[in-house]
Write a protein that holds these residues in place. Structure first.
Motif, PDB file in Angstrom:
ATOM      1  N   VAL A  99      -3.766  -8.496   6.154  1.00  0.00           N
ATOM      2  CA  VAL A  99      -2.983  -7.297   5.804  1.00  0.00           C
ATOM      3  C   VAL A  99      -2.229  -6.727   7.001  1.00  0.00           C
ATOM      4  O   VAL A  99      -1.500  -5.740   6.853  1.00  0.00           O
ATOM      5  CB  VAL A  99      -3.899  -6.211   5.197  1.00  0.00           C
ATOM      6  CG1 VAL A  99      -4.493  -6.685   3.885  1.00  0.00           C
ATOM      7  CG2 VAL A  99      -5.001  -5.806   6.177  1.00  0.00           C
ATOM      8  N   ARG A 100      -2.381  -7.348   8.167  1.00  0.00           N
ATOM      9  CA  ARG A 100      -1.664  -6.865   9.352  1.00  0.00           C
ATOM     10  C   ARG A 100      -0.451  -7.728   9.676  1.00  0.00           C
ATOM     11  O   ARG A 100       0.148  -7.581  10.740  1.00  0.00           O
ATOM     12  CB  ARG A 100      -2.625  -6.823  10.545  1.00  0.00           C
ATOM     13  CG  ARG A 100      -3.766  -5.832  10.336  1.00  0.00           C
ATOM     14  CD  ARG A 100      -4.816  -5.935  11.400  1.00  0.00           C
ATOM     15  NE  ARG A 100      -5.948  -5.052  11.128  1.00  0.00           N
ATOM     16  CZ  ARG A 100      -7.193  -5.327  11.460  1.00  0.00           C
ATOM     17  NH1 ARG A 100      -7.470  -6.459  12.065  1.00  0.00           N
ATOM     18  NH2 ARG A 100      -8.157  -4.482  11.185  1.00  0.00           N
ATOM     19  N   LEU A 101      -0.091  -8.628   8.773  1.00  0.00           N
ATOM     20  CA  LEU A 101       1.085  -9.458   8.995  1.00  0.00           C
ATOM     21  C   LEU A 101       2.363  -8.635   8.873  1.00  0.00           C
ATOM     22  O   LEU A 101       2.401  -7.615   8.178  1.00  0.00           O
ATOM     23  CB  LEU A 101       1.123 -10.600   7.978  1.00  0.00           C
ATOM     24  CG  LEU A 101       0.025 -11.667   8.053  1.00  0.00           C
ATOM     25  CD1 LEU A 101       0.196 -12.666   6.920  1.00  0.00           C
ATOM     26  CD2 LEU A 101       0.050 -12.385   9.394  1.00  0.00           C
ATOM     27  N   SER A 102       3.402  -9.106   9.516  1.00  0.00           N
ATOM     28  CA  SER A 102       4.719  -8.502   9.315  1.00  0.00           C
ATOM     29  C   SER A 102       5.192  -8.849   7.908  1.00  0.00           C
ATOM     30  O   SER A 102       4.691  -9.806   7.299  1.00  0.00           O
ATOM     31  CB  SER A 102       5.711  -9.071  10.337  1.00  0.00           C
ATOM     32  OG  SER A 102       5.936 -10.453  10.088  1.00  0.00           O
ATOM     33  N   PRO A 103       6.145  -8.111   7.340  1.00  0.00           N
ATOM     34  CA  PRO A 103       6.650  -8.458   6.003  1.00  0.00           C
ATOM     35  C   PRO A 103       7.141  -9.903   5.908  1.00  0.00           C
ATOM     36  O   PRO A 103       6.924 -10.570   4.897  1.00  0.00           O
ATOM     37  CB  PRO A 103       7.787  -7.452   5.791  1.00  0.00           C
ATOM     38  CG  PRO A 103       7.394  -6.270   6.616  1.00  0.00           C
ATOM     39  CD  PRO A 103       6.727  -6.839   7.831  1.00  0.00           C
ATOM     40  N   ILE A 118      -2.249 -11.293  -7.374  1.00  0.00           N
ATOM     41  CA  ILE A 118      -2.590 -10.577  -6.146  1.00  0.00           C
ATOM     42  C   ILE A 118      -3.392  -9.331  -6.511  1.00  0.00           C
ATOM     43  O   ILE A 118      -2.974  -8.541  -7.360  1.00  0.00           O
ATOM     44  CB  ILE A 118      -1.342 -10.169  -5.350  1.00  0.00           C
ATOM     45  CG1 ILE A 118      -0.524 -11.405  -4.946  1.00  0.00           C
ATOM     46  CG2 ILE A 118      -1.735  -9.388  -4.096  1.00  0.00           C
ATOM     47  CD1 ILE A 118       0.758 -11.071  -4.195  1.00  0.00           C
ATOM     48  N   LEU A 119      -4.541  -9.163  -5.879  1.00  0.00           N
ATOM     49  CA  LEU A 119      -5.327  -7.936  -5.973  1.00  0.00           C
ATOM     50  C   LEU A 119      -5.010  -7.124  -4.724  1.00  0.00           C
ATOM     51  O   LEU A 119      -5.258  -7.590  -3.603  1.00  0.00           O
ATOM     52  CB  LEU A 119      -6.826  -8.241  -6.034  1.00  0.00           C
ATOM     53  CG  LEU A 119      -7.296  -9.327  -7.017  1.00  0.00           C
ATOM     54  CD1 LEU A 119      -8.809  -9.480  -6.958  1.00  0.00           C
ATOM     55  CD2 LEU A 119      -6.852  -8.993  -8.429  1.00  0.00           C
ATOM     56  N   VAL A 120      -4.479  -5.913  -4.888  1.00  0.00           N
ATOM     57  CA  VAL A 120      -3.978  -5.179  -3.731  1.00  0.00           C
ATOM     58  C   VAL A 120      -4.507  -3.753  -3.690  1.00  0.00           C
ATOM     59  O   VAL A 120      -4.433  -3.011  -4.679  1.00  0.00           O
ATOM     60  CB  VAL A 120      -2.431  -5.187  -3.698  1.00  0.00           C
ATOM     61  CG1 VAL A 120      -1.838  -4.619  -4.989  1.00  0.00           C
ATOM     62  CG2 VAL A 120      -1.900  -4.450  -2.475  1.00  0.00           C
ATOM     63  N   ASN A 121      -5.065  -3.384  -2.536  1.00  0.00           N
ATOM     64  CA  ASN A 121      -5.501  -2.010  -2.307  1.00  0.00           C
ATOM     65  C   ASN A 121      -4.287  -1.082  -2.289  1.00  0.00           C
ATOM     66  O   ASN A 121      -3.222  -1.439  -1.764  1.00  0.00           O
ATOM     67  CB  ASN A 121      -6.247  -1.935  -0.970  1.00  0.00           C
ATOM     68  CG  ASN A 121      -6.904  -0.596  -0.726  1.00  0.00           C
ATOM     69  OD1 ASN A 121      -6.243   0.428  -0.593  1.00  0.00           O
ATOM     70  ND2 ASN A 121      -8.227  -0.594  -0.639  1.00  0.00           N
ATOM     71  N   GLU A 122      -4.443   0.115  -2.851  1.00  0.00           N
ATOM     72  CA  GLU A 122      -3.334   1.061  -2.940  1.00  0.00           C
ATOM     73  C   GLU A 122      -2.685   1.337  -1.582  1.00  0.00           C
ATOM     74  O   GLU A 122      -1.493   1.622  -1.499  1.00  0.00           O
ATOM     75  CB  GLU A 122      -3.823   2.374  -3.562  1.00  0.00           C
ATOM     76  CG  GLU A 122      -4.973   3.024  -2.820  1.00  0.00           C
ATOM     77  CD  GLU A 122      -5.643   4.118  -3.636  1.00  0.00           C
ATOM     78  OE1 GLU A 122      -4.972   4.754  -4.456  1.00  0.00           O
ATOM     79  OE2 GLU A 122      -6.867   4.321  -3.458  1.00  0.00           O
ATOM     80  N   GLU A 123      -3.460   1.222  -0.501  1.00  0.00           N
ATOM     81  CA  GLU A 123      -2.904   1.493   0.829  1.00  0.00           C
ATOM     82  C   GLU A 123      -1.886   0.445   1.259  1.00  0.00           C
ATOM     83  O   GLU A 123      -1.063   0.694   2.141  1.00  0.00           O
ATOM     84  CB  GLU A 123      -4.029   1.584   1.863  1.00  0.00           C
ATOM     85  CG  GLU A 123      -4.929   2.791   1.674  1.00  0.00           C
ATOM     86  CD  GLU A 123      -5.876   2.980   2.838  1.00  0.00           C
ATOM     87  OE1 GLU A 123      -5.414   2.916   4.000  1.00  0.00           O
ATOM     88  OE2 GLU A 123      -7.077   3.185   2.595  1.00  0.00           O
ATOM     89  N   PHE A 124      -1.946  -0.743   0.637  1.00  0.00           N
ATOM     90  CA  PHE A 124      -1.039  -1.817   1.027  1.00  0.00           C
ATOM     91  C   PHE A 124       0.111  -2.009   0.034  1.00  0.00           C
ATOM     92  O   PHE A 124       0.879  -2.957   0.156  1.00  0.00           O
ATOM     93  CB  PHE A 124      -1.822  -3.128   1.185  1.00  0.00           C
ATOM     94  CG  PHE A 124      -2.976  -3.017   2.138  1.00  0.00           C
ATOM     95  CD1 PHE A 124      -2.771  -2.585   3.439  1.00  0.00           C
ATOM     96  CD2 PHE A 124      -4.267  -3.308   1.730  1.00  0.00           C
ATOM     97  CE1 PHE A 124      -3.833  -2.454   4.323  1.00  0.00           C
ATOM     98  CE2 PHE A 124      -5.342  -3.189   2.601  1.00  0.00           C
ATOM     99  CZ  PHE A 124      -5.123  -2.758   3.908  1.00  0.00           C
ATOM    100  N   LEU A 125       0.228  -1.110  -0.922  1.00  0.00           N
ATOM    101  CA  LEU A 125       1.332  -1.212  -1.886  1.00  0.00           C
ATOM    102  C   LEU A 125       2.704  -1.176  -1.207  1.00  0.00           C
ATOM    103  O   LEU A 125       3.583  -1.979  -1.545  1.00  0.00           O
ATOM    104  CB  LEU A 125       1.221  -0.105  -2.933  1.00  0.00           C
ATOM    105  CG  LEU A 125       0.133  -0.291  -4.000  1.00  0.00           C
ATOM    106  CD1 LEU A 125       0.029   0.972  -4.863  1.00  0.00           C
ATOM    107  CD2 LEU A 125       0.415  -1.499  -4.867  1.00  0.00           C
TER     108      LEU A 125
END
Length: 549
Positions: A99-103, A118-125
């Motif tokens: 989750v620390r990758l660049s876009p 993809i299962l994604v935490n709201e913080e990474f939306l």
């Protein structure tokens, strides 16, 4: 010569080494033991098993089937642990996204891995929103939310993880299949080029689990692990399956504590309130903890911590031992699942004084069972285990990745000669301990001689004023390269130590014969911070760019 093969009875069951078998044991030995997420969730292994079945049914309802790829973007949590089991147990592939990758790196890995869901935490939306227009295979996105609320987003969400899991059927028929089926994939971010995908089979992950279990629990050592331990990872679960330890602790049925986002206050709170006895992390995290003003309010006596990802400096080791932390090093890499060696002490070493033990606690370590380590010279000849002969570290083990995803050329480079090339240089001593002296790409070459950047970092870490350090080679017209050492000074010593004093500190180690005089850096520079990679390692690529351009 003819080898005799076993001719099984037609009705004999061909037991495959599948991840689902790991989950069977704790349901027998400790079904009521707890799994904890921050101060928010607490449930038992019996609940974990039920939720794994419910998650599988949830994913199946979204079209996941054998061969599909399910990606996860979450902090360390009970949900992530559920994914470690449910996804591969279905015959699908679990992609643990950094989750620390660049876009740019993020969308590359998503498309390259051919993620379906993809299962994604709201913080990474927001991060996922920034690349959604470039998806090539993604079909469904499921929200992970601690708050239970659906945030405003431009992404199309199929639902919220907890709500969907709770509504799903409680039984799923996990199939048998070939143990060589791919179970997980993730991407290793090197200092050059695009991220490289590595992958592991069910067989490899099960073998790694038993190899790590034997390494940590079967042999007499300074820090044995048992089912009585309380485990809390402080290594991201996206990073080599949190080093594979969640599988080990699940097999043992140990209490597990997942801290979510890494915040010093929360980590220390959970350490004390949940009585955590075993963790693992990179040196920068341990440095963050031992440097926290709050640390003096806690009794950390007996906390066993494995340090990996980078070398364990002797200065940091001593600081941790002063706090009662039972600290030692281990070694591996993304391509090796990761365990190769760990610095478990031999019985005769347990009676040594602390300073004698520090030397071996900071060693790269002894090979785990079923790991073969060799030191090769540039011609591929094996070097003796004499504590002096230095060369490239090459390895074999049943759990090493068999190549890089869709990259035959790099895969062959990795496995040239039938041994996996680590890219590290080091030596093996007479006791059988490996010592990495540097990365091939990080070693400093001055006047035709090698100087280990790790050795320089280890030496300066022992100065009372030094908090963190990094050593690199900078171009020199006469010698080719000369060492430059960057230092972050402790708050208590700011404006009380000079760069010349720090440089002079190296002369003690010249006099002691630990480094040659040409190994003393031309310059020690005090800086405010040292660049880190997405997994907390010192980022020498950025340092070189900053100080040599």
């Amino acid at each position: 010569m003819t080898f005799r093969k076993i001719d099984p009875s037609p009705s004999a069951y061909n037991y495959q080494l599948l991840i689902k078998h790991i989950l069977e044991t704790p349901l027998i030995y400790s079904p009521e033991r707890e799994i904890v997420y921050r101060d928010m969730v607490r449930y038992t292994y019996r609940d974990l098993n039920r939720r794994v079945h419910q998650l599988a049914n949830t994913l199946a309802s979204q079209g996941v089937e054998p061969g599909s790829t399910v990606a996860v973007m979450d902090w360390d949590s009970h949900r992530y642990l559920e994914c470690f089991f449910a996804v591969p147990m279905m015959g699908a592939v679990l992609h643990t996204i950094n989750v620390r990758l660049s876009p740019e790196q993020l969308i590359y890995t998503i498309n390259h891995a051919e993620d379906d869901v993809i299962l994604v935490n709201e913080e990474f939306l927001p991060l996922l929103e920034s690349v959604k227009d470039k998806f090539t295979t993604v079909k469904k996105i499921i929200l992970i939310s601690d708050s239970g609320k659906t945030p405003d987003t431009s992404l199309t969400l199929e639902g919220e993880y907890e709500d969907m899991v709770n509504k799903a059927e409680k039984s799923y028929d996990f199939p048998d299949f070939d143990e060589n089926t791919m179970a997980t994939t993730f991407y290793t971010t090197g200092t050059t080029g695009l991220p490289k995908g590595v992958f592991f089979s069910h067989r490899q992950l099960v073998m790694h689990t038993y190899g790590m279990l034997a390494n940590m629990a079967a042999f007499e050592s300074q820090a044995p692990i048992t089912s009585k331990d309380v485990y809390m990872p402080i290594t991201p679960m996206f990073h080599v399956h949190a080093w594979g330890v969640p599988y080990v602790m699940t097999l043992l049925g140990a209490k597990q504590v997942y801290p979510g986002r890494y915040e010093p206050e929360m980590l220390l709170k959970l350490l004390v309130s949940e009585k955590v006895t075993f963790s693992h992390c990179v040196p920068t995290i341990m440095h963050m903890l031992v440097s926290s003003p709050a640390i003096t309010n806690f009794d950390l006596t007996g906390w066993k911590v494995i340090i990996g990802g980078s070398a364990l400096p002797r200065g940091l080791c001593r600081e941790a031992l002063k706090l009662g932390i039972n600290i030692y090093a281990a070694y591996g890499m993304s391509e090796t699942c990761p365990l190769l060696t760990s610095a478990v002490l031999k019985p005769k070493m347990m009676d040594w004084n602390e300073e004698e033990q520090v030397k071996y606690r900071c060693r790269t370590g002894r090979p785990a069972p079923n790991v073969y380590v060799r030191i090769w010279d540039p011609q591929g000849n094996a070097l003796p285990h004499d504590g002096e002969s230095t060369g490239e570290v090459v390895v074999r083990s049943p759990w090493l990745t068999q190549g890089y995803t869709k990259d035959a050329e790099k895969s062959e480079e990795l496995w040239q000669g039938g041994w996996l090339h680590t890219g590290d240089i080091g030596y093996l001593d007479e006791e059988g301990y490996l010592q990495i002296t540097d990365r091939l790409k990080d070693v400093i070459k001055t006047g035709g001689e090698w100087i280990s950047s790790l050795t320089l970092e280890d030496i300066i870490s022992q100065h009372e004023a030094v908090s963190e350090s990094a050593a690199i080679g900078v171009a020199d017209e006469k010698w080719g390269e000369r060492p430059l050492v960057l230092v972050v000074v402790k708050d208590s010593h700011k404006d009380k130590v000079t760069e010349d004093e720090l440089r002079d500190f190296f002369m003690k180690f010249v006099d002691a014969g630990e480094i040659p005089k040409y190994g003393v850096p031309n310059r020690v520079q005090i800086v405010d911070e040292i660049p880190k990679t997405s997994v907390g390692k010192i980022n020498k690529k950025d340092i070189r760019t900053q100080f040599t351009s």
